[in-house]
Design an enzyme around this catalytic site. Structure first.
Site, PDB file in Angstrom:
ATOM      1  N   GLU A   1       1.071  -1.340  -0.040  1.00 41.25           N
ATOM      2  CA  GLU A   1      -0.112   0.092  -0.012  1.00 41.25           C
ATOM      3  C   GLU A   1       0.899   1.103  -0.060  1.00 41.25           C
ATOM      4  OE1 GLU A   1      -2.111   0.058   3.393  1.00 41.25           O
ATOM      5  OE2 GLU A   1      -2.612   2.173   3.331  1.00 41.25           O
TER       6      GLU A   1
ATOM      7  N   ASP B   1      -1.042  -2.216   5.083  1.00 40.71           N
ATOM      8  CA  ASP B   1      -0.729  -1.589   6.337  1.00 40.71           C
ATOM      9  C   ASP B   1      -1.713  -2.270   7.412  1.00 40.71           C
ATOM     10  OD1 ASP B   1       1.050   0.049   5.129  1.00 40.71           O
ATOM     11  OD2 ASP B   1      -0.010   1.916   5.496  1.00 40.71           O
TER      12      ASP B   1
ATOM     13  N   ASP C   1      -3.441  -1.141   9.267  1.00 37.63           N
ATOM     14  CA  ASP C   1      -4.714  -0.177  10.145  1.00 37.63           C
ATOM     15  C   ASP C   1      -5.924  -0.682   9.183  1.00 37.63           C
ATOM     16  OD1 ASP C   1      -4.215   0.716   7.535  1.00 37.63           O
ATOM     17  OD2 ASP C   1      -3.720   2.713   8.342  1.00 37.63           O
TER      18      ASP C   1
ATOM     19  N   ASP D   1      -7.579   1.106   7.137  1.00 36.03           N
ATOM     20  CA  ASP D   1      -7.612   1.388   5.715  1.00 36.03           C
ATOM     21  C   ASP D   1      -6.604   0.317   5.163  1.00 36.03           C
ATOM     22  OD1 ASP D   1      -8.801   4.071   5.407  1.00 36.03           O
ATOM     23  OD2 ASP D   1      -7.146   4.663   6.756  1.00 36.03           O
TER      24      ASP D   1
END
Lengths: 691, 243
Positions: free
Chosen positions: A474, A547, A549, A551
């Site tokens: 990403e 990642d 997280d 997103d």
């Protein structure tokens, strides 16, 4: 035929063998033939053939409706494998037949190819002509009872395997008219006598749509039906939200019953088909026409159509209420008229300016829901399953009518007409764009896999796909870390920017025009859809490294959607993996090394163990929560996530493609309502909430 | 680095294993994580202070950093840096856009940030880059954070645990109603129109003065005081039925 069989003085051994002589040649008389070779008459002795019996009987009632004498048909599935069909038509004639010398109803039920549909003024058009009539049903039923209300009296007669149990009996007087037929298909002939209520319901719903104003009641009075009634009710209420008339309900005796009656006929049908879609223009176009009275063809046509915003075509054609799956001349006529009409009208109104802007038939029919129903007195069916209309006169007729009537409609409704032309034009653009994009994607695949690769791909040195891995990461920030930390011999890195397109919601030309999608497709080298070739895959491990997280999770779902929709074999073959980067780093004070942990639970355990071992965490920023891969040094990323000997990969497996398909359309598709209820149902399963 | 079976770094040994995960399961899990995070923590405002997390962080960072109404303007880039470094670990452009919107008088019925420089126009012109523009808190914004140091609200550690941030601002006025809010989350969305501060304040005073009032009664009183939405761009409401 050999010498021996003719000579009477043959050896006894041979005599024991059944000889093949004139006595072996049987002439199957009438219904006997039907029983011996039921497949010839009703297609099969399986479930299809069994249901065919019902169609055959109901077709007779529908013919009465077509002739205008019947407006209500009740079909009941009885306990014990029987079916009852009641209509309020004229009733089968009961007077003595001139040549056969027995009542006409007995003739109809016992003689093949007897009926009122071969000219002679009984019926003008008929749906039952493809079959051989109710006599076949009689021949294949262990029992058949017929009750006729006609000429002021009630009449009954019963049959066993097509043989009358007795004479036609006259009962009490009645002013009603109509026919009731009850039959029990023979278990000896059919593999099953278990009728599917669903099949029957669907068939007669369609029948009711095609016969405006005709009321068809479908009932299931079988014992098990009462048991499953609740489940069915739940399912069907949800499925039927357009026509309240079709809502199933339990009658007093606990019988599942559904009534179909559509006063607007095909218009209702089109609305029914479009109920889950957004119409592209408000009106359902409908028109009908009949051939001149003096023509022998007896042709008539009904059409209802409406475009929706979807991309699929659903044009259904019928001839004498028989679904012509394979199309035929009426469909050809409809298509050619539609294409030329839309183009000509578009040119007239200045929407289509150049010759090369003219739209193709497929473009016009994108998102079209249409029902084309023709009726004709001598239908000829062709094709594998006898569902293709062969009458050549139908083509010209349909073409002419559609041209006139739809042309009229367009002139009267220019605003909606323009919407339709514009929709066709955008479909044409999409088609051209998709072709270009495909050509582009195809052109990129060089033989050596070099040259045409996306600029951002940091490829690996090895050209052996089996050992090669590609990491889709990403963003460029993470891409930098990954490029620095990888093993350049076998590991390739493809950074993609931000959130890629949701392919579930976008049209193919948009998808293929998207840079990130193009990069992924050309990096993998397999092509998509029809051109997909697993052999050309350049990496046998496709690792998604987003990642840690939320997103990142979103990007992961978007990537999986892309792979599932366009390159499903990759998932089926188990080439798709998920990387598991660490979530936290514990920054122990010197001389201890920092530790990486992959979950909250692990963090607590490791932290506790560490403190007990006498290690200390600094006061300032003791635990680093990784928000992105870009926060890690390249060597840390190698140690924790990339190193093949030391990492954890999750291999994505596909167990039930159909279920997964549904999941994708709920999560990534257009229907917000479904998505919300999914989220509400599953909100408790959330792993971490991270703001 | 990988000679030892436990791996190069203690605590990171996972032995190069491959575990299967079902596509559907993974999709479902990831999607729920994402959508819940967006719904709870990103796109929808808290009813108490009418702010989404990013707004709250911008306001608190401005208050904490001393960009107050009684002082001079400071460069927006400093505020954005403060917010990003301390509270909001996301992209700078998202934070700056938030800040700009808080200052635009045609977006906010009652702007919470005072601006200096080109902050765009209602015609959709973008604001100047954050290195040019300057900002400070609007006087009204002080009402959003007044007495925040008096333990009026809960604090939680920020994303890296180095400092604390408020979970909610001690808003002195119903910001959600005054400024409205619009957000699109996953599977759900919100759209609340702005209202007139004076009208809403009157309504609140009535509600405080009549704590016993039933729902119906309260609704009636509020409708009498708050005549309808009040849009910063001025608007003609067609049809009063839906108000």
């Amino acid at each position: 035929m050999s010498e021996e069989t003719i000579s009477p003085s043959t050896s006894p051994e041979l005599a024991a063998v059944p000889s093949y002589d004139a006595s072996a040649i049987q002439v199957l008389e009438g219904l006997e033939a039907v029983r011996k070779r039921p497949g010839m008459y009703i297609g099969s002795t399986g479930e299809r053939g069994l249901h065919h019996l019902v169609w055959e009987v109901v077709d007779n009632s529908v013919d009465e409706a077509l002739a205008g004498y019947c407006d209500r048909i009740v079909v009941t599935v009885l306990d014990g494998g029987g079916v009852e069909v009641v209509d309020n038509g004229r009733g089968i004639p009961v007077d003595i037949h001139a040549t056969e010398g027995i009542p006409a109803v007995t003739v109809v039920l016992t003689v093949l190819h007897a009926g009122g549909k071969f000219g002679g003024g009984g019926y003008k058009v008929s749906g039952g002509l493809h079959g051989v009539g109710v006599s076949v049903v009689n021949a294949l039923s262990k029992k058949l009872e017929v009750e006729i209300r006609r000429d002021g009296y009630r009449w009954t007669q019963s049959f066993t395997y097509g043989v009358p149990d007795g004479e036609l009996v006259r009962h009490e007087e009645t002013s009603e008219t109509g026919t009731t037929t009850r039959f029990w298909a023979s278990e000896d002939i059919f593999e099953t006598t278990d009728y599917s209520f669903e099949t029957i319901t669907n068939r007669f719903r369609e029948m009711a749509f095609l016969n405006k104003g005709l009321e068809i009641v479908v009932r299931d009075s079988r014992r098990q039906a009462a048991e499953i009634i609740d489940a069915v009710e739940d399912a069907t209420v949800e499925a039927e939200d357009i026509a309240p008339a079709t809502e199933p309900h339990r009658s007093e005796e606990g019988i599942l019953e559904r009534t179909f009656k559509f006063d607007r006929g095909l218009v209702d049908y089109v609305e029914h088909l479009n109920r889950r879609r957004d119409p592209a223009h408000p009106t359902v176009i409908d028109f009908e026409a009949e051939a001149a009275a003096n023509s022998s063809s007896g042709l008539s046509l009904e059409v209802a159509m409406q475009w929706n915003t979807g991309y699929t075509e659903s044009v259904h054609t019928f001839a004498n209420t028989i679904n012509t799956h394979e199309g035929g001349t009426h469909e050809e006529g409809f298509r050619s008229a539609l294409t030329s009409l839309v183009n000509n009208w578009g040119e007239e109104w200045g929407l289509i300016k150049k010759k090369e802007d003219r739209v193709s038939g497929d473009d016009v029919r994108e998102g079209l829901t249409a029902i084309v129903s023709v009726k004709l007195s001598e239908p000829q069916f062709e094709g594998q399953t006898k569902t293709k209309l062969g009458n050549t006169e139908a083509k010209g007729f349909v073409q002419r009518v559609v041209n006139d009537q739809l042309g009229d409609w367009l002139e009267k409704n220019p605003a909606e007409g323009k919407d339709i032309v514009r929709k066709a034009m955008s479909a044409a653009q999409a088609r051209i764009a998709a072709r270009k994009a495909r050509e582009l994607a195809r052109g990129r695949k060089g033989l050596l896999g070099g040259g045409g690769l996306p600029g951002k791909l940091a490829d690996c040195q090895s050209t052996n796909p089996e050992e090669c891995e590609i990491f889709v990461v990403e963003g460029d920030s993470a891409g930098g870390s990954a490029k620095g930390g990888r093993d350049p011999r076998i590991q390739a890195i493809l950074p993609i920017r931000g959130k890629i397109l949701n392919v579930e919601k976008a049209r193919i030309d948009k998808v293929l025009a998207n840079n990130e999608v193009q990069a992924i497709i050309s990096a993998l080298g397999t092509g998509i859809h029809d051109e997909f070739d697993l052999e050309k895959l350049r990496y046998h491990k496709i690792v998604m490294m987003a990642d840690a997280d939320v997103d990142g999770h979103h990007i992961r779902t978007l990537l999986l959607t892309l792979l599932f929709r366009f390159m499903k074999p990759l998932i089926e073959a188990g080439y798709v993996y998920l990387a598991q980067p660490p979530l936290y780093r514990l920054r122990w004070n010197k001389p201890h090394d920092h530790e990486f942990v992959y979950s909250d639970a692990e963090r607590e355990a490791v932290q506790k163990a560490g403190v007990e071992a006498g290690k200390k965490l600094p006061k300032e920023n003791p635990v680093q929560r990784y928000k992105g891969l870009g926060e890690m040094n390249p060597d840390e990323l190698w140690d924790t996530t990339l190193d093949p000997d030391n990492r954890l990969l999750l291999q994505v497996t596909l167990e039930d493609a159909a279920q997964a398909d549904e999941m994708f359309s709920i999560l990534m598709g257009e229907d917000v309502e479904q998505r919300r209820s999914f989220i509400q149902r599953n909100a408790k399963d959330v792993r971490f909430l991270d703001i | 680095m990988t000679e030892t079976p436990t791996g190069g770094i203690p605590g990171s040994s996972r032995g190069g294993r491959i575990e299967p995960v079902e596509l559907q399961v993974e999709m479902q899990r990831s999607y729920i994580d994402y959508s819940m995070a967006v719904i709870v923590g990103r796109a929808l405002p808290d009813v108490r202070d009418g702010l989404k997390p990013v707004h709250r962080r911008v306001l608190y960072a401005m208050y904490d950093g001393g960009y107050r109404p009684d002082r001079g303007f400071s460069k927006c880039a400093r505020v954005v840096g403060e917010v990003m470094g301390q509270y909001h670990p996301h992209g700078d452009s998202a934070i700056y856009d938030t800040l700009v919107r808080l200052a635009q008088p045609w977006v906010m019925r009652a702007p919470l940030v005072d601006s200096q420089g080109n902050f765009g126009s209602p015609g959709n012109d973008p604001a100047a880059a954050m290195r040019y523009t300057e900002c400070k808190m609007a006087p009204l914004a002080m009402e959003m954070v007044r007495d925040i140091d008096e333990e009026t609200v809960d604090f939680t550690p920020n994303y890296d645990g180095r400092s604390q941030e408020p979970t909610i601002l001690p808003a002195r006025f119903p910001n959600l109603l005054v400024n409205g809010s619009a957000g699109i989350a996953v599977g759900m969305a919100t759209n609340i129109p702005p209202h007139n501060l004076r009208e809403v304040a009157e309504g609140v005073q009535w509600a405080l003065a009549n704590p016993e009032a039933g729902r119906e009664e309260l609704l009636e009183a509020l409708l009498a005081r708050v005549k309808g939405p009040d849009f910063p761009t001025k608007a003609l409401i067609v049809g009063r039925q839906g108000i």
